[in-house]
Design a protein around this motif. Structure first.
Motif, PDB file in Angstrom:
ATOM      1  N   LYS A  27       0.844  -1.206   0.000  1.00 46.65           N
ATOM      2  CA  LYS A  27       0.000   0.000   0.000  1.00 46.65           C
ATOM      3  C   LYS A  27       0.873   1.247   0.000  1.00 46.65           C
ATOM      4  CE  LYS A  27      -3.657   2.449   2.498  1.00 46.65           C
ATOM      5  NZ  LYS A  27      -3.222   3.696   1.938  1.00 46.65           N
ATOM      6  N   LEU A  28       1.897   1.282   0.845  1.00 47.59           N
ATOM      7  CA  LEU A  28       2.829   2.412   0.877  1.00 47.59           C
ATOM      8  C   LEU A  28       3.503   2.583  -0.486  1.00 47.59           C
ATOM      9  CD1 LEU A  28       4.463   4.628   2.384  1.00 47.59           C
ATOM     10  CD2 LEU A  28       6.133   2.835   2.888  1.00 47.59           C
ATOM     11  N   THR A  30       2.462   1.619  -3.434  1.00 44.99           N
ATOM     12  CA  THR A  30       1.479   2.090  -4.418  1.00 44.99           C
ATOM     13  C   THR A  30       1.195   3.573  -4.232  1.00 44.99           C
ATOM     14  OG1 THR A  30       0.503  -0.129  -4.503  1.00 44.99           O
ATOM     15  CG2 THR A  30      -0.829   1.682  -5.371  1.00 44.99           C
ATOM     16  N   ASP A  31       1.065   4.017  -2.995  1.00 45.04           N
ATOM     17  CA  ASP A  31       0.844   5.448  -2.727  1.00 45.04           C
ATOM     18  C   ASP A  31       2.011   6.290  -3.237  1.00 45.04           C
ATOM     19  OD1 ASP A  31      -1.637   5.048  -1.583  1.00 45.04           O
ATOM     20  OD2 ASP A  31      -0.935   5.247   0.489  1.00 45.04           O
ATOM     21  N   GLU A  32       3.228   5.798  -3.051  1.00 41.19           N
ATOM     22  CA  GLU A  32       4.405   6.531  -3.510  1.00 41.19           C
ATOM     23  C   GLU A  32       4.515   6.536  -5.035  1.00 41.19           C
ATOM     24  OE1 GLU A  32       6.378   8.523  -1.650  1.00 41.19           O
ATOM     25  OE2 GLU A  32       4.962   8.043  -0.057  1.00 41.19           O
ATOM     26  N   LYS A  34       1.869   6.637  -6.950  1.00 43.75           N
ATOM     27  CA  LYS A  34       0.877   7.664  -7.302  1.00 43.75           C
ATOM     28  C   LYS A  34       1.481   9.053  -7.150  1.00 43.75           C
ATOM     29  CE  LYS A  34      -3.094   4.896  -5.852  1.00 43.75           C
ATOM     30  NZ  LYS A  34      -4.186   4.781  -4.855  1.00 43.75           N
ATOM     31  N   ASP A  35       2.275   9.245  -6.107  1.00 42.76           N
ATOM     32  CA  ASP A  35       2.921  10.522  -5.817  1.00 42.76           C
ATOM     33  C   ASP A  35       3.913  10.910  -6.924  1.00 42.76           C
ATOM     34  OD1 ASP A  35       3.485  12.525  -3.420  1.00 42.76           O
ATOM     35  OD2 ASP A  35       5.447  11.903  -4.182  1.00 42.76           O
ATOM     36  N   LYS A  91      -1.510  11.149  -7.166  1.00 40.55           N
ATOM     37  CA  LYS A  91      -1.740  11.727  -5.834  1.00 40.55           C
ATOM     38  C   LYS A  91      -0.835  12.936  -5.739  1.00 40.55           C
ATOM     39  CE  LYS A  91       0.090  10.374  -1.760  1.00 40.55           C
ATOM     40  NZ  LYS A  91       0.503   9.448  -0.717  1.00 40.55           N
ATOM     41  N   CYS A  93       1.739  15.591  -5.297  1.00 44.79           N
ATOM     42  CA  CYS A  93       3.068  15.560  -4.680  1.00 44.79           C
ATOM     43  C   CYS A  93       3.415  16.982  -4.239  1.00 44.79           C
ATOM     44  CB  CYS A  93       4.097  15.031  -5.683  1.00 44.79           C
ATOM     45  SG  CYS A  93       5.776  15.047  -5.052  1.00 44.79           S
TER      46      CYS A  93
END
Length: 186
Positions: A27-28, A30-32, A34-35, A91, A93
């Motif tokens: 999850k982390l 994937t979030d990064e 997106k960033d 997401k 940045c």
């Protein structure tokens, strides 16, 4: 005391293999992704402005080349999303937004056509490159940790290109732009 610390370290190592920890790391990760996806897309809008603001033809060419590379980076990140079986999603940045704003401030605060502006643009661009190098380096390692060498290979390719761009910017600065700026009137 040392045995406790060692045991704790071993427990952490064994926890990495659990599905729950793996899921949290994924999850982390994937979030990064997106960033950095947002960051790269944002750069595709900023680089043409930097190219237009530069007076050195060598610097203009470097920005143009990096714009094309950045578009490829966006495409690679879209491949990463596909490999993760996720829809490409950005997401915001905040770091990249701030770095791009800093570059815009340099353009506003320096005179058009000066080597001093070019020096400022190189500094701003290298800050961006260093952020990207740190991000892609970390993400490459996380992909390996997650057992996703296919993704790690894509990210490592981008990491290599970001490092090359940083080196090119240094060469441009050292070859003439910094010296030309030093000769300009304040």
């Amino acid at each position: 005391m040392a045995k406790t610390a060692k045991k704790s370290s071993n427990e952490k190592s064994s926890n990495v293999a659990t599905g729950e920890t793996h899921s949290a790391l994924l999850k982390l990760f994937t979030d990064e992704i997106k960033d950095i996806y947002w960051a790269e897309k944002h750069l595709t809008k900023a680089l043409p402005k930097m190219k237009k603001a530069a007076s050195s033809s060598e610097l203009q060419e470097a920005f143009a080349t990096h714009l094309e590379q950045t578009k490829e980076h966006v495409g690679r990140l879209e491949q990463v999303f596909e490999l993760l079986e996720k829809k490409p999603q950005a997401k915001k940045c905040d770091a990249m937004e701030g770095l791009v704003q800093e570059g815009e401030s340099i353009i506003e605060d320096t005179d058009d056509g000066t080597a001093t502006r070019d020096v400022g643009l190189i500094l701003a661009a290298q800050k961006v490159e260093h952020y990207e190098i740190a991000t892609y380096g970390g993400l490459t390692q996380l992909a390996k940790t997650l057992g996703r060498d296919d993704i790690a290979d894509l990210l490592a390719e981008t990491l290599s290109e970001e490092k090359e761009t940083d080196e090119l910017l240094t060469e441009i600065a050292e070859s003439n732009v910094n010296y030309a700026s030093a000769e300009e009137e304040a």
